[in-house]
Design an enzyme around this catalytic site. Structure first.
Site, PDB file in Angstrom:
ATOM      1  N   ARG A 162      42.107  41.883  90.131  1.00 55.29           N
ATOM      2  CA  ARG A 162      42.679  40.801  90.938  1.00 55.29           C
ATOM      3  C   ARG A 162      42.865  39.513  90.151  1.00 55.29           C
ATOM      4  O   ARG A 162      43.902  38.870  90.231  1.00 55.29           O
ATOM      5  CB  ARG A 162      41.762  40.519  92.133  1.00 55.29           C
ATOM      6  CG  ARG A 162      42.288  39.440  93.077  1.00 55.29           C
ATOM      7  CD  ARG A 162      41.180  38.925  93.976  1.00 55.29           C
ATOM      8  NE  ARG A 162      40.288  38.015  93.287  1.00 55.29           N
ATOM      9  CZ  ARG A 162      39.023  37.790  93.635  1.00 55.29           C
ATOM     10  NH1 ARG A 162      38.507  38.437  94.647  1.00 55.29           N
ATOM     11  NH2 ARG A 162      38.285  36.931  92.975  1.00 55.29           N
ATOM     12  N   ARG A 178      25.646  35.263 100.024  1.00 56.27           N
ATOM     13  CA  ARG A 178      26.376  34.291 100.842  1.00 56.27           C
ATOM     14  C   ARG A 178      26.423  34.824 102.262  1.00 56.27           C
ATOM     15  O   ARG A 178      26.721  35.999 102.486  1.00 56.27           O
ATOM     16  CB  ARG A 178      27.813  34.100 100.341  1.00 56.27           C
ATOM     17  CG  ARG A 178      27.932  33.608  98.916  1.00 56.27           C
ATOM     18  CD  ARG A 178      29.397  33.286  98.567  1.00 56.27           C
ATOM     19  NE  ARG A 178      29.605  33.161  97.143  1.00 56.27           N
ATOM     20  CZ  ARG A 178      29.361  32.060  96.437  1.00 56.27           C
ATOM     21  NH1 ARG A 178      28.879  30.995  97.041  1.00 56.27           N
ATOM     22  NH2 ARG A 178      29.595  32.025  95.135  1.00 56.27           N
ATOM     23  N   HIS A 180      22.691  39.478  93.120  1.00 55.68           N
ATOM     24  CA  HIS A 180      24.054  39.582  93.649  1.00 55.68           C
ATOM     25  C   HIS A 180      24.277  40.914  94.362  1.00 55.68           C
ATOM     26  O   HIS A 180      25.320  41.128  94.975  1.00 55.68           O
ATOM     27  CB  HIS A 180      25.045  39.419  92.485  1.00 55.68           C
ATOM     28  CG  HIS A 180      26.468  39.226  92.894  1.00 55.68           C
ATOM     29  ND1 HIS A 180      27.442  40.184  92.681  1.00 55.68           N
ATOM     30  CD2 HIS A 180      27.092  38.192  93.495  1.00 55.68           C
ATOM     31  CE1 HIS A 180      28.596  39.751  93.124  1.00 55.68           C
ATOM     32  NE2 HIS A 180      28.423  38.549  93.632  1.00 55.68           N
TER      33      HIS A 180
END
Length: 733
Positions: A611, A422, A482
């Site tokens: 998280r 990204r 990734h």
């Protein structure tokens, strides 16, 4: 930082509501699981027992609820509290588009096979539906009863139609005639005008009409799609606002006020907003794809019109109209969400920045630059002398952009290789790669086109790089790339020198201001050689390349992590010192969870900072009583992945692009790199200790699946890990 408890001083009714949040309804599945645990006391549970695992989807939903809780935390500035509420909307949208859509598809196909947690798909959908309905209703109550009144006290008003002055109403009329009317297209429903195919998550209105139109057709129903080109919230001109105030009007209010103008001569009996969420997951059969980019472009068009999964409707909409909509979208009452306010809350985010109220947002800060990079030396010269570790957002991502820009200009640089998962449309990273390619350097970029919801941007970036002369590779067909890697080859004094960057986050300058991530810049020969081998594996074909230090999914990462966890267990059984700290976004992979259970049984203290999604059940006697799980939710999105092992005193600290999830271990290209510089490793361990001391923005996961927010005890110092690190890195800068 103060640490207030949600609903602390807002009255008895809301205090009761808070108790429901802390301890929502326990499902029959969870009750049965806890009963099995109780019945096994004194007996060693099999690590395959479903009672030892939380459901992945429901755990993800619990994370989104923790984000919503931030809207009630009075230690946050007011507009940031509103932002958290809107982020909850955005998160929930994606949860329905992907997770719930997949769940509904499995149920429709009759696939009720439970996961490792033992919950059937139908039971899971029922529990998600009940929990989501409850918290969506809560969300609008928080907005209407808490945030909107508080914003009004600060001079920020959202005006309802009945509150418009005559002058304001006149301006609204003119705005509607000039800006809205020319682009709006109401659609009457009759045999020649069937129900329209509405775009995913678009704002629409269902209108009930009475009378006859110009063609003599009897009134019935119509649909008004709100133009997507128009803002959902419009600020009044300054001369129409009260002194010292900012006043906003919803586009939906304008359309409601002028509905009859869209159907001249007919009576509007009712006008009600609604929004449909569709399945937005892409489902390409990669084995049949000849050209990934072309296939993906076709799939992106289809994404806007996937099957419906959720219908949001204004809560004053009559049942016969909402039932009509459900029928059109082939949905049930479980899929219907009646809301007390705008159905598209996430579109309000633009207002927060446009308001200009810096006093109601987190204090601005300037990311620092490590001291070795502030002397004006070439970044190559600095990295050639020492490793540099950046912690974003407290340390600047600009360092990486500047390094790439320097590499593009440097006559000694021969080649640049980089992965992009990204990145931004206006990315300085991409601009530097374009400049390098145009300068004749060998530029190879591995772009992951299938980065969810960034596919269109990545297609555009690929075209831009190809036009500049870069070699663009779309990774490996069945595996998402990734990993966060950069490799630079440079000729220095007649010899070739390698440089590398490895990170836990994306090459995205905007998220680098919002996400916590580590970036390692190094010229260590063995690490750089490992990175080189990974790029060769991505661009070529053949057996997995050997790496000296780097762990590489889907090849060595999972097995080595299990080995390192088991090593701690073996050390504990031998009476040696042991300990594990894992910080990542999600923990769902069964064999890694079972390795942690084995370590706990051996007496290893396992401290996990997860998280979001966590399928591991902590605190189970005889299984996980030595494991604690905490989640940090605050100003920044926690995104660092750090794995620390005591290793009988020979401590190892690793950073990674991968979470402890099956997809990261087996279906993606990921890397995990050791921190070989002793001082850097100690610094990261100190950061981990700070997160473990947090008592302001941390939530502890209990054996029963509930997350309880930590608050400072009486006389105890309040510690926010994020603020502590912010001040520490500011002082270092």
């Amino acid at each position: 930082m103060s640490a207030s408890t949600p609903y602390q001083s807002n009255g008895e009714d809301k205090q009761q509501d808070s108790e429901n949040i802390r301890a929502p309804r326990v499902s029959p599945h969870h009750s049965a699981a806890r009963a099995r645990l109780a019945s096994q006391e004194g007996h060693e549970l099999s690590l395959d027992d479903p009672s030892l695992y939380f459901n992945r989807e429901f755990s993800t939903l619990r994370f989104h609820i923790r984000v919503l809780e931030q809207a009630l935390d009075e230690s946050h500035p007011l507009l940031q509290r509103l932002m958290f509420l809107l982020i909850f909307s955005s998160n929930l949208d994606e949860f329905f588009e992907i997770r719930v859509a997949g769940l509904k598809r499995r149920i429709a196909y009759g696939n009720e096979t439970p996961g490792i947690d033992g919950m059937s798909m139908s039971d899971l959908f029922q529990q998600i539906s009940e929990t989501a309905h409850y918290h969506v209703e809560r969300q609008y109550r928080i907005l209407n009863d808490t945030l909107i009144p508080a914003l009004a006290e600060q001079g920020i008003h959202f005006l309802r139609r009945n509150a418009w002055t005559d002058e304001q109403r006149q301006w609204v009329n003119e705005y509607f005639d000039e800006e809205v009317m020319p682009v709006i297209s109401p659609i009457g429903l009759d045999p020649s005008h069937p129900f329209p195919r509405l775009v995913n998550k678009s704002l629409n209105f269902i209108v009930e009409l009475e009378g006859r139109d110009a063609f003599g057709r009897e009134g019935g129903m119509a649909i008004i799609p709100a133009p997507r080109s128009l803002p959902r919230l419009i600020r009044l001109p300054e001369h129409l606002e009260e002194s010292g105030c900012q006043q906003y009007i919803f586009l939906s209010s304008m359309i409601h006020a002028h509905a009859e103008q869209l159907f001249p001569g007919m009576k509007v009996k009712g006008c009600y907003q609604f929004r449909l969420t569709r399945n937005a997951d892409l489902s390409m059969d990669t084995e049949d794809v000849a050209d990934l980019a072309t296939a993906l472009r076709s799939e992106l068009l289809a994404r806007r019109y996937g099957d419906g999964v959720r219908l949001e409707v204004a809560n004053n909409c009559p049942a016969h109209l909402s039932d009509f909509l459900l029928t059109q979208f082939r949905l049930t009452q479980q899929d219907l969400y009646l809301v007390d306010g705008p159905v598209n809350l996430s579109r309000l985010m633009a207002m927060i920045g446009d308001s200009g109220r810096a006093d109601l947002r987190f204090s601005a800060f300037t990311p620092g630059t490590p001291k070795p990079l502030r002397g004006g030396d070439s970044i190559f010269d600095v990295i050639s002398r020492q490793d540099i570790l950046l912690l974003h957002p407290w340390e600047s991502f600009t360092v990486i952009e500047n390094w790439l820009a320097e590499a593009a200009r440097d006559s000694g640089v021969l080649a640049i290789k980089q992965t992009l998962y990204r990145t931004g449309a206006d990315s300085g990273v991409v601009s530097a790669l374009v400049d390098a390619a145009r300068a004749g350097k060998e530029v190879t970029v591995v772009i992951e086109l299938r980065a969810r919801f960034d596919e269109a941007d990545n297609l555009a970036l690929a075209s831009r790089l190809q036009e500049a002369g870069a070699n663009v590779i779309y990774g490996v067909m069945a595996y998402k790339t990734h990993a966060k890697l950069l490799h630079i080859v440079r000729r220095e004094s007649g010899r070739i020198r390698h440089y590398a960057h490895m990170g836990t986050g994306n090459y995205h300058s905007k998220t680098a201001r919002l996400y916590t991530d580590y970036s390692l810049l190094t010229a260590r020969e063995t690490l750089c050689e490992d990175v080189h081998h990974v790029f060769q594996q991505l661009s070529g074909m053949g057996e997995p390349r050997h790496t000296e230090h780097l762990l590489h999914a889907p090849f060595t990462l999972h097995s080595r992590l299990v080995e390192m966890i088991d090593r701690e267990a073996a050390n504990a059984r031998k009476g040696k010192k042991s300990g594990i700290i894992i910080k990542c976004n999600s923990l769902t992979e069964t064999r890694l969870i079972q390795a942690l259970y084995r370590a706990s049984r051996a007496g290893v203290r396992c401290r996990l900072i997860i998280r979001g999604t966590c399928c591991l059940r902590p605190g189970v006697p005889g299984v996980s009583e030595n494991i604690t799980v905490r989640s940090i939710v605050g100003r920044f999105l926690e995104h660092t992945r750090v794995f620390h092992f005591h290793n009988a005193g020979k401590q190892e600290t690793w950073c990674s692009s991968a979470d402890f999830m099956e997809r990261n271990m087996f279906h993606r290209v990921e890397t995990c790199f050791p921190l070989l510089d002793r001082k850097i490793a100690q610094r990261v361990r100190k950061d981990l200790d700070t997160y473990l001391l947090d008592n302001c923005q941390s939530w502890e996961l209990g054996e029963d699946g509930q997350y309880i927010k930590n608050d400072p005890a009486e006389g105890e110092d309040a510690i926010s890990a994020q603020e502590t690190l912010l001040y520490a890195y500011a002082a270092r800068a």
